[in-house]
Design a protein around this motif. Structure first.
Motif, PDB file in Angstrom:
ATOM      1  N   ALA A 218       0.517  -1.269  -0.501  1.00  0.00           N
ATOM      2  CA  ALA A 218      -0.149  -0.273   0.243  1.00  0.00           C
ATOM      3  C   ALA A 218       0.713   0.989   0.152  1.00  0.00           C
ATOM      4  O   ALA A 218       1.182   1.607   1.180  1.00  0.00           O
ATOM      5  CB  ALA A 218      -0.824   0.140   1.139  1.00  0.00           C
ATOM      6  N   GLY A 219       1.231   2.046  -0.993  1.00  0.00           N
ATOM      7  CA  GLY A 219       2.225   3.004  -1.094  1.00  0.00           C
ATOM      8  C   GLY A 219       1.345   4.361  -1.262  1.00  0.00           C
ATOM      9  O   GLY A 219      -0.227   4.569  -1.691  1.00  0.00           O
ATOM     10  N   ALA A 220       1.458   4.995  -0.365  1.00  0.00           N
ATOM     11  CA  ALA A 220       0.338   6.318  -0.527  1.00  0.00           C
ATOM     12  C   ALA A 220      -0.803   6.539  -0.331  1.00  0.00           C
ATOM     13  O   ALA A 220      -1.626   7.142  -1.271  1.00  0.00           O
ATOM     14  CB  ALA A 220       1.510   7.717  -0.927  1.00  0.00           C
ATOM     15  N   VAL A 227      -9.740  15.731   3.223  1.00  0.00           N
ATOM     16  CA  VAL A 227      -8.689  16.673   3.686  1.00  0.00           C
ATOM     17  C   VAL A 227      -7.195  17.265   3.680  1.00  0.00           C
ATOM     18  O   VAL A 227      -6.578  17.326   3.268  1.00  0.00           O
ATOM     19  CB  VAL A 227      -8.656  16.392   4.979  1.00  0.00           C
ATOM     20  N   SER A 228      -6.871  16.187   2.594  1.00  0.00           N
ATOM     21  CA  SER A 228      -5.543  16.084   1.677  1.00  0.00           C
ATOM     22  C   SER A 228      -5.484  17.327   1.090  1.00  0.00           C
ATOM     23  O   SER A 228      -4.110  17.362   0.933  1.00  0.00           O
ATOM     24  CB  SER A 228      -4.896  14.292   1.935  1.00  0.00           C
ATOM     25  N   ALA A 232      -2.440  20.637  -0.077  1.00  0.00           N
ATOM     26  CA  ALA A 232      -2.513  20.042  -0.722  1.00  0.00           C
ATOM     27  C   ALA A 232      -3.333  22.193  -1.900  1.00  0.00           C
ATOM     28  O   ALA A 232      -1.959  22.796  -2.033  1.00  0.00           O
ATOM     29  CB  ALA A 232      -2.633  19.246  -2.039  1.00  0.00           C
ATOM     30  N   ALA A 233      -3.892  21.759  -1.311  1.00  0.00           N
ATOM     31  CA  ALA A 233      -4.851  23.819  -2.127  1.00  0.00           C
ATOM     32  C   ALA A 233      -3.409  24.855  -1.128  1.00  0.00           C
ATOM     33  O   ALA A 233      -3.672  26.026  -2.039  1.00  0.00           O
ATOM     34  CB  ALA A 233      -5.900  24.226  -2.243  1.00  0.00           C
ATOM     35  N   ASN A 234      -3.624  24.454  -0.002  1.00  0.00           N
ATOM     36  CA  ASN A 234      -3.165  25.114   0.569  1.00  0.00           C
ATOM     37  C   ASN A 234      -1.155  25.253   0.634  1.00  0.00           C
ATOM     38  O   ASN A 234      -0.478  26.666   0.322  1.00  0.00           O
ATOM     39  CB  ASN A 234      -3.311  24.831   2.464  1.00  0.00           C
ATOM     40  N   ILE A 235      -0.812  24.784   0.683  1.00  0.00           N
ATOM     41  CA  ILE A 235       0.082  24.487   0.064  1.00  0.00           C
ATOM     42  C   ILE A 235       0.522  25.659  -1.639  1.00  0.00           C
ATOM     43  O   ILE A 235       1.556  26.406  -1.932  1.00  0.00           O
ATOM     44  CB  ILE A 235       1.472  24.118  -0.049  1.00  0.00           C
ATOM     45  N   THR A 236      -0.401  25.016  -1.615  1.00  0.00           N
ATOM     46  CA  THR A 236      -0.274  25.528  -3.969  1.00  0.00           C
ATOM     47  C   THR A 236      -0.503  27.481  -3.815  1.00  0.00           C
ATOM     48  O   THR A 236      -0.428  28.044  -4.412  1.00  0.00           O
ATOM     49  CB  THR A 236      -1.303  25.638  -4.447  1.00  0.00           C
ATOM     50  N   ALA A 237      -1.075  27.833  -2.685  1.00  0.00           N
ATOM     51  CA  ALA A 237      -1.693  29.088  -2.345  1.00  0.00           C
ATOM     52  C   ALA A 237      -0.535  30.065  -1.832  1.00  0.00           C
ATOM     53  O   ALA A 237      -0.511  30.961  -2.406  1.00  0.00           O
ATOM     54  CB  ALA A 237      -3.627  29.755  -1.089  1.00  0.00           C
ATOM     55  N   ILE A 238      -0.354  29.053  -1.079  1.00  0.00           N
ATOM     56  CA  ILE A 238       1.097  30.162  -0.282  1.00  0.00           C
ATOM     57  C   ILE A 238       2.179  30.551  -1.062  1.00  0.00           C
ATOM     58  O   ILE A 238       3.047  31.164  -1.357  1.00  0.00           O
ATOM     59  CB  ILE A 238       2.102  28.889   0.380  1.00  0.00           C
ATOM     60  N   PHE A 239       2.607  29.233  -2.214  1.00  0.00           N
ATOM     61  CA  PHE A 239       4.032  28.986  -3.212  1.00  0.00           C
ATOM     62  C   PHE A 239       3.034  29.903  -4.171  1.00  0.00           C
ATOM     63  O   PHE A 239       3.901  31.442  -5.234  1.00  0.00           O
ATOM     64  CB  PHE A 239       4.274  28.423  -4.214  1.00  0.00           C
ATOM     65  N   TYR A 330      -4.518  19.522   8.663  1.00  0.00           N
ATOM     66  CA  TYR A 330      -3.744  18.406   7.818  1.00  0.00           C
ATOM     67  C   TYR A 330      -2.163  18.675   9.191  1.00  0.00           C
ATOM     68  O   TYR A 330      -2.020  19.226   8.842  1.00  0.00           O
ATOM     69  CB  TYR A 330      -3.652  18.153   6.710  1.00  0.00           C
ATOM     70  N   PRO A 331      -1.644  16.878   9.172  1.00  0.00           N
ATOM     71  CA  PRO A 331      -0.629  17.475   9.308  1.00  0.00           C
ATOM     72  C   PRO A 331       0.859  17.910   8.795  1.00  0.00           C
ATOM     73  O   PRO A 331       0.790  17.762   7.760  1.00  0.00           O
ATOM     74  CB  PRO A 331      -0.351  15.641   9.380  1.00  0.00           C
TER      75      PRO A 331
END
Length: 334
Positions: A218-220, A227-228, A232-239, A330-331
Motif C-alpha cells: 500500500a503506497g501513499a 482533507v489532503s 495541497a491547495a493550501n500549499i499551492t496558495a502559499i507558493f 492536516y499534519p
C-alpha cells in the motif's frame, strides 16, 4: 506509516526478484486462451488474443522488454444503471506464455474509470511484473470515466460501491478463475500493489479480502482525500502568493528545477540517515526535521541556495494546515 509502506515496497521488490529466479527454472506454459473457460457467475470475456514479445513497454517510465502473453478482456456484472448507462467491472488479464505461477492485482489511480494495461510496473525495480512471469490483472473498478477524475459514476449507487471496494474482491476472484482455467492450475501466490487510489485499494484489501492475497503493498494510500486536497491547495496558495507575477498578474514558478533538486538533496541530507542507513529513502519520517533556513542564500541567489522569500514559503508550506479557528486540518510535512 511511511516506514511501514517502504518496508512493504522493499518486500514486494524482493518477492518480484525472487520470482524471477523461480521463473527462469520453470518450463514454458503456452496453453490457448479461450473465452469459454469456467469462470464465476457474471463474468463475460469480450476478447482474447495473443500478444507477441516486444522490446519495450509503451509509455512506461522504465522501458523494459515484455514476453509473449495472452490478453483477456472482460466485464463482470454488466447492467443498466442510472440514466440507462451501461455499468460493469471491466478488466484485463495478462497471461504470460512462460508463467511463474503467481498473480498480481495491479491497483488503480485517481477515480479509475479506465483499464490500464496489465503490466505491473509499480515497485518493479525497472522490470515489470509481466516481464518477470507474473499473470497481471487490471480493472476500471466498475465504471467508465474521462480524464482519470470523472466523478459522474457516483450517481449510480452500485458503481460507487464497486469503486469503494467491491471491484477489488470481485476482480481478483475472476482473475484467479481465469488463471486456473488458462493454465490448468491455480496461482500459488497472489499479490496486490497500488499507490494513491491504488494504495487505498490495497489498504481495504488487507482488511476486507485478506484471504485473497499473500502479500500487499500500500503506497501513499489516498485516504480522506477531502482533507489532503485542502492541504495541497493550501500549499499551492502559499507558493502562488510568494511567487513573482507575470504581466497579467498570474503567479510564475516559485522554484526552478535546480531549486527543486536542491530542496530534495537537502531533505535527504537532513532525514535520510535517521534510520541508520543512507540509501536515498526516508524510512523514519517521524524523525525528519527539514530545515529550509540551512540552504538560505547569504548573498545573492545561486543554484546552491534559496532566497528569503523561497525559504519562508517552504516553512509555511511545511507547517500544518489550519482552519479559521486554528484547528489543525492536516499534519505537517517533515
Amino acid at each position: 506509516m511511511f516506514k511501514t509502506q517502504m518496508a512493504r515496497v522493499a518486500l514486494a521488490t524482493i518477492l518480484l526478484a525472487s520470482a524471477t529466479a523461480a521463473h527462469a527454472a520453470a518450463p514454458p506454459c503456452t496453453p490457448e486462451a479461450s473465452p469459454s473457460g469456467t469462470y464465476p457467475a457474471g463474468v463475460r470475456i469480450t476478447k482474447a488474443d495473443h500478444i507477441p514479445a516486444s522490446s519495450a513497454v509503451p509509455n512506461a517510465s522504465s522501458p523494459s522488454a515484455l514476453p509473449a502473453y495472452y490478453r483477456m478482456s472482460g466485464i463482470i456484472n454488466e447492467r443498466r444503471g442510472v440514466n440507462g448507462k451501461t455499468y460493469g467491472i471491466g478488466f484485463e488479464v495478462a497471461l504470460p506464455d512462460d508463467w511463474n505461477g503467481r498473480l498480481l492485482f495491479q491497483a488503480g489511480g485517481g477515480l479509475n474509470g479506465v483499464i490500464n494495461p496489465p503490466i505491473g510496473e509499480q515497485v518493479s525495480g525497472g522490470r515489470p511484473a509481466l516481464a518477470r512471469g507474473f499473470a497481471v490483472v487490471s480493472t476500471d473498478s466498475g465504471h467508465k470515466g474521462v480524464g482519470g477524475f470523472d466523478p459522474s459514476f457516483k450517481a449510480d449507487q452500485q458503481a460507487a460501491l464497486d469503486f469503494a471496494h467491491f471491484s477489488v474482491g470481485t476482480t481478483t476472484l475472476a482473475a484467479k478463475a481465469i488463471v486456473r482455467s488458462h493454465y490448468g492450475r491455480a496461482a500459488k501466490r497472489s499479490y496486490l500493489i497500488g499507490c494513491s487510489t491504488g494504495g487505498r485499494e490495497a489498504m481495504l484489501a488487507s482488511q476486507r479480502y485478506p484471504d485473497l492475497f499473500d502479500g500487499i503493498v500500500a503506497g501513499a494510500p489516498a485516504m480522506r482525500t477531502e482533507v489532503s486536497n485542502i492541504a495541497a491547495a493550501n500549499i499551492t496558495a502559499i507558493f502562488n502568493r510568494a511567487a513573482a507575477k507575470d504581466a497579467a498578474g498570474r503567479p510564475t514558478a516559485l522554484f526552478s528545477q535546480a531549486d527543486r533538486s536542491l530542496i530534495l538533496k537537502s531533505i535527504l541530507a537532513d532525514c535520510d540517515g535517521q534510520d541508520g542507513l543512507k540509501d536515498g529513502v526516508i524510512a523514519k519520517a517521524g524523525a525528519c526535521m527539514f530545515r529550509p533556513a540551512r540552504i538560505a542564500c547569504i548573498g545573492g541567489k545561486t543554484v546552491d541556495c534559496l532566497t528569503a522569500v523561497q525559504v519562508q514559503a517552504l516553512v509555511a508550506a511545511f507547517t500544518p494546515a489550519k482552519d479559521a479557528a486554528g484547528a489543525q486540518i492536516y499534519p505537517a510535512f517533515p
